[in-house]
Design a protein around this motif. Structure first.
Motif, short mmCIF file in Angstrom:
data_model
loop_
_atom_site.label_atom_id
_atom_site.label_comp_id
_atom_site.label_asym_id
_atom_site.label_seq_id
_atom_site.Cartn_x
_atom_site.Cartn_y
_atom_site.Cartn_z
N ARG A 86 0.83 -1.21 0.00
CA ARG A 86 0.00 0.00 0.00
C ARG A 86 0.87 1.27 0.00
O ARG A 86 0.53 2.25 -0.65
N ARG A 90 1.00 4.14 -2.85
CA ARG A 90 0.76 5.55 -2.52
C ARG A 90 1.84 6.45 -3.10
O ARG A 90 1.58 7.58 -3.52
N ARG A 96 -0.55 2.63 -8.48
CA ARG A 96 -1.84 2.87 -7.82
C ARG A 96 -2.79 1.71 -8.10
O ARG A 96 -2.95 1.28 -9.24
#
Length: 242
Positions: A86, A90, A96
């Motif tokens: 994650r 980011r 993404r």
């Protein structure tokens, strides 16, 4: 149980229609561990997600070998991988929305501990009987579980690649964990959907149960999936030697 008695081998291939391989596998017989991830995401993001998951989980499993239960080791490692994926997503526009399935095993003291998220699978072949030890986290499986469709109907009417859980996709992820006592003669198979979409469980059991060397078994599984024009990447890990 001494994990050095383990024999394991794996192979992975892009398949016949994909130009890149977003699967990632790793065999660590010294640590009694085998890891398989099937990434998803645009461009090369799926490859980044699966490699990140395998690298993160393997690093943590190697570091936490004393005084920590296998369940805690696997849970900690997969949650860390989820967070790292994650964070990478980011920081990079290209990454993404990336995520990955994951299935991993850890053998300790005569037990096989396993954790998974997504629709990559773990099977055991015991006394000629093939049994899935994981339960897919997919929309197709949810419709079957809720009784909306039979498996045959769901496979015709529901997209096969919509996951309800994966590493990296949502802020929180729930990891499924279980374990079983290993019996002499057991063989285990970790695989991505590129394999089990192309081969029936009966066919996988027949190949897994052969007395051939494990490398030959794994390669024959992969080659049969490719011979049937697998539409996805294909990954296989075979474990035996107990």
């Amino acid at each position: 149980m001494n994990t050095t008695t383990l024999m394991m081998t794996g192979c992975t291939d892009a398949g016949k229609t994909r130009t890149s391989n977003e699967d990632c596998i790793l065999c660590l017989p010294t640590f009694g561990a085998a890891l398989l991830a099937d990434g998803m995401g645009g461009h090369s993001a799926g490859e980044v997600a699966s490699r990140t998951a395998v690298d993160t989980v393997s690093a943590i499993l190697k570091q936490t070998t004393r005084g920590v239960s296998p369940h805690e080791r696997l849970e900690t490692a997969l949650q860390a991988a989820h967070s790292v994926i994650r964070e990478k997503a980011r920081q990079s526009l290209r990454c993404r929305g990336m995520g990955t399935t994951f299935v991993g095993v850890l053998v300790e003291n005569g037990y096989l501990h396993h954790a998974h998220v997504g629709d990559s699978r773990l099977y055991v072949l015991r006394e000629g009987q093939m049994t899935a030890l994981t339960h897919d986290h997919s929309l197709l499986q949810e419709f079957i579980d809720q009784g909306f469709y039979s498996r045959e109907e769901a496979q015709e009417k529901v997209s096969r690649n919509i996951l309800t859980r994966a590493l990296g996709l949502e802020p929180q992820v729930m990891i499924d964990y279980d374990y079983l006592k290993i019996n002499k003669g057991d063989r285990f198979l970790l695989c991505s959907d590129g394999l089990y979409d192309m081969l029936t469980e009966h066919e996988m059991a027949a190949l897994l149960g052969r007395t051939h060397d494990l490398d030959g078994i794994a390669l024959d599984m992969l080659e049969l999936a490719n011979a049937r024009r697998s539409k996805d990447n294909v990954s296989v890990i075979v474990i035996a030697g107990f």
